[in-house]
Design an enzyme around this catalytic site. Sequence first.
Site, PDB file in Angstrom:
ATOM      1  N   SER A 145       2.618  -9.967  48.516  1.00  0.00           N
ATOM      2  CA  SER A 145       2.951 -11.189  49.257  1.00  0.00           C
ATOM      3  C   SER A 145       3.280 -12.311  48.285  1.00  0.00           C
ATOM      4  O   SER A 145       2.717 -12.369  47.184  1.00  0.00           O
ATOM      5  CB  SER A 145       1.754 -11.612  50.110  1.00  0.00           C
ATOM      6  OG  SER A 145       1.980 -12.877  50.685  1.00  0.00           O
ATOM      7  N   TYR A 158      -7.364 -14.629  50.801  1.00  0.00           N
ATOM      8  CA  TYR A 158      -6.251 -13.685  50.999  1.00  0.00           C
ATOM      9  C   TYR A 158      -5.326 -13.697  49.785  1.00  0.00           C
ATOM     10  O   TYR A 158      -4.959 -12.648  49.249  1.00  0.00           O
ATOM     11  CB  TYR A 158      -5.475 -14.066  52.262  1.00  0.00           C
ATOM     12  CG  TYR A 158      -4.209 -13.265  52.483  1.00  0.00           C
ATOM     13  CD1 TYR A 158      -4.286 -11.968  52.993  1.00  0.00           C
ATOM     14  CD2 TYR A 158      -2.944 -13.792  52.188  1.00  0.00           C
ATOM     15  CE1 TYR A 158      -3.122 -11.213  53.205  1.00  0.00           C
ATOM     16  CE2 TYR A 158      -1.790 -13.049  52.394  1.00  0.00           C
ATOM     17  CZ  TYR A 158      -1.880 -11.764  52.909  1.00  0.00           C
ATOM     18  OH  TYR A 158      -0.738 -11.021  53.116  1.00  0.00           O
TER      19      TYR A 158
HETATM   20  N1  NAP Z   1       2.752 -10.906  58.081  1.00  0.00           N
HETATM   21  C1  NAP Z   1       2.985 -11.609  56.987  1.00  0.00           C
HETATM   22  O1  NAP Z   1       3.293 -12.816  57.031  1.00  0.00           O
HETATM   23  C2  NAP Z   1       2.926 -10.933  55.645  1.00  0.00           C
HETATM   24  C3  NAP Z   1       3.494 -11.604  54.545  1.00  0.00           C
HETATM   25  C4  NAP Z   1       3.432 -11.017  53.290  1.00  0.00           C
HETATM   26  C5  NAP Z   1       2.823  -9.791  53.129  1.00  0.00           C
HETATM   27  N2  NAP Z   1       2.274  -9.166  54.208  1.00  0.00           N
HETATM   28  C6  NAP Z   1       1.597  -7.886  53.964  1.00  0.00           C
HETATM   29  O2  NAP Z   1       2.308  -6.856  54.614  1.00  0.00           O
HETATM   30  C7  NAP Z   1       1.402  -5.789  54.938  1.00  0.00           C
HETATM   31  C8  NAP Z   1       1.643  -5.375  56.375  1.00  0.00           C
HETATM   32  O3  NAP Z   1       1.258  -6.439  57.225  1.00  0.00           O
HETATM   33  P1  NAP Z   1       1.994  -6.766  58.601  1.00  0.00           P
HETATM   34  O4  NAP Z   1       2.634  -8.099  58.456  1.00  0.00           O
HETATM   35  O5  NAP Z   1       2.806  -5.620  59.029  1.00  0.00           O
HETATM   36  O6  NAP Z   1       0.737  -6.991  59.567  1.00  0.00           O
HETATM   37  P2  NAP Z   1       0.011  -5.982  60.564  1.00  0.00           P
HETATM   38  O7  NAP Z   1       0.944  -5.496  61.600  1.00  0.00           O
HETATM   39  O8  NAP Z   1      -1.231  -6.699  60.989  1.00  0.00           O
HETATM   40  O9  NAP Z   1      -0.358  -4.749  59.629  1.00  0.00           O
HETATM   41  C9  NAP Z   1      -1.563  -4.632  58.928  1.00  0.00           C
HETATM   42  C10 NAP Z   1      -1.950  -3.171  58.976  1.00  0.00           C
HETATM   43  O10 NAP Z   1      -3.139  -2.961  58.222  1.00  0.00           O
HETATM   44  C11 NAP Z   1      -3.941  -2.056  58.924  1.00  0.00           C
HETATM   45  N3  NAP Z   1      -5.341  -2.212  58.562  1.00  0.00           N
HETATM   46  C12 NAP Z   1      -6.096  -3.324  58.592  1.00  0.00           C
HETATM   47  N4  NAP Z   1      -7.361  -3.033  58.256  1.00  0.00           N
HETATM   48  C13 NAP Z   1      -7.393  -1.698  58.007  1.00  0.00           C
HETATM   49  C14 NAP Z   1      -8.411  -0.808  57.634  1.00  0.00           C
HETATM   50  N5  NAP Z   1      -9.678  -1.201  57.453  1.00  0.00           N
HETATM   51  N6  NAP Z   1      -8.097   0.497  57.464  1.00  0.00           N
HETATM   52  C15 NAP Z   1      -6.828   0.940  57.646  1.00  0.00           C
HETATM   53  N7  NAP Z   1      -5.812   0.136  58.023  1.00  0.00           N
HETATM   54  C16 NAP Z   1      -6.107  -1.176  58.200  1.00  0.00           C
HETATM   55  C17 NAP Z   1      -3.741  -2.411  60.381  1.00  0.00           C
HETATM   56  O11 NAP Z   1      -4.160  -1.299  61.161  1.00  0.00           O
HETATM   57  P3  NAP Z   1      -4.021  -1.271  62.769  1.00  0.00           P
HETATM   58  O12 NAP Z   1      -2.583  -1.028  63.039  1.00  0.00           O
HETATM   59  O13 NAP Z   1      -4.925  -0.141  63.162  1.00  0.00           O
HETATM   60  O14 NAP Z   1      -4.492  -2.610  63.261  1.00  0.00           O
HETATM   61  C18 NAP Z   1      -2.248  -2.694  60.406  1.00  0.00           C
HETATM   62  O15 NAP Z   1      -1.527  -1.523  60.665  1.00  0.00           O
HETATM   63  C19 NAP Z   1      -0.006  -6.314  54.649  1.00  0.00           C
HETATM   64  O16 NAP Z   1      -0.438  -5.811  53.406  1.00  0.00           O
HETATM   65  C20 NAP Z   1       0.192  -7.816  54.541  1.00  0.00           C
HETATM   66  O17 NAP Z   1      -0.772  -8.412  53.681  1.00  0.00           O
HETATM   67  C21 NAP Z   1       2.321  -9.699  55.464  1.00  0.00           C
END
Ligand code: NAP
Length: 252
Positions: A145, A158
Amino acid sequence: MNDALGQPQSVLVLGGGSDIARALTRRLVAARARTVVVAGRPGSPTVAAAAVEAANGGASVRTVEFDATDPPSVAAAVDRAFAGGDIDLVVVAFGVLGDQTDAEADPLRAVETATVNYTAAVVAGLAAATQLRRQGHGTLLALSSVAGVRVRRANFVYGSSKAGMDGFFQGLGDALAGTGARVVIVRPGFVRDRMTEGMQAPPLATDPDTVAEAVVRGLASGTDVVYVPGVLRWVAAVFRHLPHALWRKVPA
Ligand SMILES: NC(=O)c1ccc[n+]([C@@H]2O[C@H](COP(=O)([O-])OP(=O)(O)OC[C@H]3O[C@@H](n4cnc5c(N)ncnc54)[C@H](OP(=O)(O)O)[C@@H]3O)[C@@H](O)[C@H]2O)c1
């Protein structure tokens, strides 16, 4: 092996239910990924939905369970996924945003963020690297990120977990040089999705499909780092060098 056009034919998605990962998997399947291993929490409806999407796209799909709060289960999931055959692309997509205010009030509330975003990512990276070295080919894609480029007061729990995992994957990429395997780090800014639901989107906010499109382009280009949107590369460079007194004043 990647096909003649350089597209991965087999993919392991750790955190396969993530909105960004699902958008990416849909694109990869449309671009000829034949085998998809969707890995995530036991009983997760989003993991099940991701598996159905990939199967509907024509891929052969397996699911593997792990919980990132239990790091040994992450290593076991990686090994189970590779036991089914070679994998061209491993995506490390799991992560949690956590609540900064809660964590400052109760330090133990920060444990999940630190464990999932850093410890489990380290375990996933090392376990996958062992398998990719053995294969002699493959790409490890880490969803980092921009929040980790320079950690902000507003979300330093975070941000620091992402800074740590980002640094880890940079070093792992260096360690894999010459092995046939490589690391690609993706640094999105704010993405409008499940993780940021209810939050006010800042300028340059993006969406999962745009991230997925940029990742596919980045994979094809051979770059090591993908910023989404691309202009964030330059914004991040400025942020990195702002004097501390000024950085503190950058709005949340
Ligand atoms: N959204 C943003 O603004 C943003 C920006 C920069 C980087 N990112 C990064 O991109 C990545 C994907 O995030 P996203 O935006 O797609 O959000 P998201 O849809 O909330 O995805 C997060 C994923 O992590 C999984 N997860 C959380 N806790 C877990 C655990 N204990 N064991 C296994 N899986 C777990 C969740 O599982 P479930 O599906 O079962 O809930 C979900 O599938 C993350 O690493 C995040 O930090 C996000």
